[in-house]
Design an enzyme around this catalytic site. Sequence first.
Site, PDB file in Angstrom:
ATOM      1  N   PRO A   1       0.980  -1.004   0.354  1.00 33.61           N
ATOM      2  CA  PRO A   1       0.467  -0.023  -0.047  1.00 33.61           C
ATOM      3  C   PRO A   1       0.598   1.172  -0.393  1.00 33.61           C
ATOM      4  O   PRO A   1       1.332   1.543   0.515  1.00 33.61           O
ATOM      5  CB  PRO A   1      -0.513  -0.252   1.165  1.00 33.61           C
ATOM      6  CG  PRO A   1      -0.651  -1.307   1.557  1.00 33.61           C
ATOM      7  CD  PRO A   1       0.320  -2.021   1.384  1.00 33.61           C
ATOM      8  N   LYS A   2       0.179   2.533  -0.546  1.00 28.10           N
ATOM      9  CA  LYS A   2       1.003   3.268  -0.651  1.00 28.10           C
ATOM     10  C   LYS A   2      -0.066   4.236   0.547  1.00 28.10           C
ATOM     11  O   LYS A   2      -0.924   4.341   0.300  1.00 28.10           O
ATOM     12  CB  LYS A   2       1.194   4.382  -2.020  1.00 28.10           C
ATOM     13  CG  LYS A   2       1.958   5.753  -1.890  1.00 28.10           C
ATOM     14  CD  LYS A   2       1.652   6.247  -3.443  1.00 28.10           C
ATOM     15  CE  LYS A   2       2.480   7.599  -3.500  1.00 28.10           C
ATOM     16  NZ  LYS A   2       2.650   8.798  -1.961  1.00 28.10           N
ATOM     17  N   TRP A   3       0.802   4.322   1.643  1.00 32.85           N
ATOM     18  CA  TRP A   3       1.093   5.116   3.096  1.00 32.85           C
ATOM     19  C   TRP A   3       0.799   6.836   2.642  1.00 32.85           C
ATOM     20  O   TRP A   3       1.802   7.748   2.202  1.00 32.85           O
ATOM     21  CB  TRP A   3       1.809   5.055   3.934  1.00 32.85           C
ATOM     22  CG  TRP A   3       1.335   3.457   4.490  1.00 32.85           C
ATOM     23  CD1 TRP A   3       1.800   2.268   3.962  1.00 32.85           C
ATOM     24  CD2 TRP A   3       0.982   2.745   4.406  1.00 32.85           C
ATOM     25  NE1 TRP A   3       1.864   1.261   4.097  1.00 32.85           N
ATOM     26  CE2 TRP A   3       0.616   1.086   4.874  1.00 32.85           C
ATOM     27  CE3 TRP A   3      -1.230   3.230   5.597  1.00 32.85           C
ATOM     28  CZ2 TRP A   3      -0.183   0.843   5.466  1.00 32.85           C
ATOM     29  CZ3 TRP A   3      -1.633   2.344   6.170  1.00 32.85           C
ATOM     30  CH2 TRP A   3      -1.391   0.983   5.593  1.00 32.85           C
TER      31      TRP A   3
ATOM     32  N   ASP B   1      -2.877   5.724  -0.394  1.00 36.70           N
ATOM     33  CA  ASP B   1      -3.024   6.518  -1.522  1.00 36.70           C
ATOM     34  C   ASP B   1      -2.557   6.102  -2.726  1.00 36.70           C
ATOM     35  O   ASP B   1      -2.694   6.581  -3.542  1.00 36.70           O
ATOM     36  CB  ASP B   1      -1.502   7.213  -1.421  1.00 36.70           C
ATOM     37  CG  ASP B   1      -1.468   9.153  -2.264  1.00 36.70           C
ATOM     38  OD1 ASP B   1      -3.178   9.380  -2.393  1.00 36.70           O
ATOM     39  OD2 ASP B   1      -0.356   9.661  -2.514  1.00 36.70           O
ATOM     40  N   GLY B   2      -2.719   4.863  -3.315  1.00 39.50           N
ATOM     41  CA  GLY B   2      -2.654   3.947  -4.008  1.00 39.50           C
ATOM     42  C   GLY B   2      -1.600   2.767  -4.145  1.00 39.50           C
ATOM     43  O   GLY B   2      -2.351   2.052  -2.469  1.00 39.50           O
TER      44      GLY B   2
END
Length: 371
Positions: A30-32, A181-182
Amino acid sequence: MELPVNPPVEPMLAKSIPSLPTAPGMSYEPKWDGFRCIVFRDGDEVELASRGGKTLTRYFPEVVEQVRAQLPERCVVDGEIIVIRRDTGEPRLDFEMLGQRIHPAASRVKMLAEHTPASFVAFDLLALGDQALTGEGYAKRRARLVEALAEVRPPMHVTPVTTDVDTARDWFERFEGAGLDGVIAKPAEGLYEPGKRTMYKIKHSRTADTVVAGFRWHKEGPIVGSLLLGLYDDEGRLHHVGVAASFTRERRAELVQELEQYREDVVDHPWNWAGQAPGSAAESIESLPAEGGTRLPGGVSRWTGKKDLSFVPLRPELVVEVGYDAMEGDRFRHTAQFKRWRPDRDPRSCTYEQLDRPIRFDVESVLAGRP
């Protein structure tokens, strides 16, 4: 502080691509949405370094305390500082609350550390003990990270990772509802190269039709710096939702002429920020009136402080299609991208209803490895 990797270290970055890459051994995580932070610990000495090399240590005393309590005695760990909001249904990340933590007053930092404590999510290991790991491939660094941080407990976390592309696609769609965030993709053999974009990031991309209700002058002269964008709520109030600002110098000059007709006969503009007159500086957020404890429509963000927020008001009759990635509350999370004018759209039809709202998702389930 004497470590195999000492500050300052510029974190490794990611290049933006439109879709998930596939390759043998590719890992996805995950994009934190928080503050990038490299943690340096040498015994009791702890330094939290931001992406730009500035110290975050004084702003997050509770993170420093957890580093001393849970991380290996000598280590360098790359990760993200986040704040989780739990008072609005499903727990989710809140970047705006995180931003409040950067405050000059020690008393306020202490108060916020108690009321909105931050968490740390680790996703890479640069050094452990007397060994530097930046020359090892990502897969080996990840294995060492998991082993070294096997016993950590909230608010310290190790980010979940998958090598299955279908799982990564599922994360991309669902985790946005938790404020993420992505997705980040990392090649298995990738070394840790500070400042280089050797990873990949895949973020959401959307469009919206918005009302142009003003503009700001560019700092370099009488050309347009940014367009101020608005959306109507259910009660017919126009809210400031962000700006579009990426234009060539030539295009900025053209916009001055294109917007001229909308500067005439501006009456009862919906954004009366602290009662400012056109061309004057707006007051800070602390002085703004509020309705029911919230910002007025078009009200400024707490991020602005005492920044000059003066703008040239325009009649809210011009519609522009913009690209954006995500919302932060009722505003665009980042600067929007100009796409095209929409003369066919009625400004009053530009409402929040057109926005793609992700399904709410519990960020603590992500952190606990129960996605």
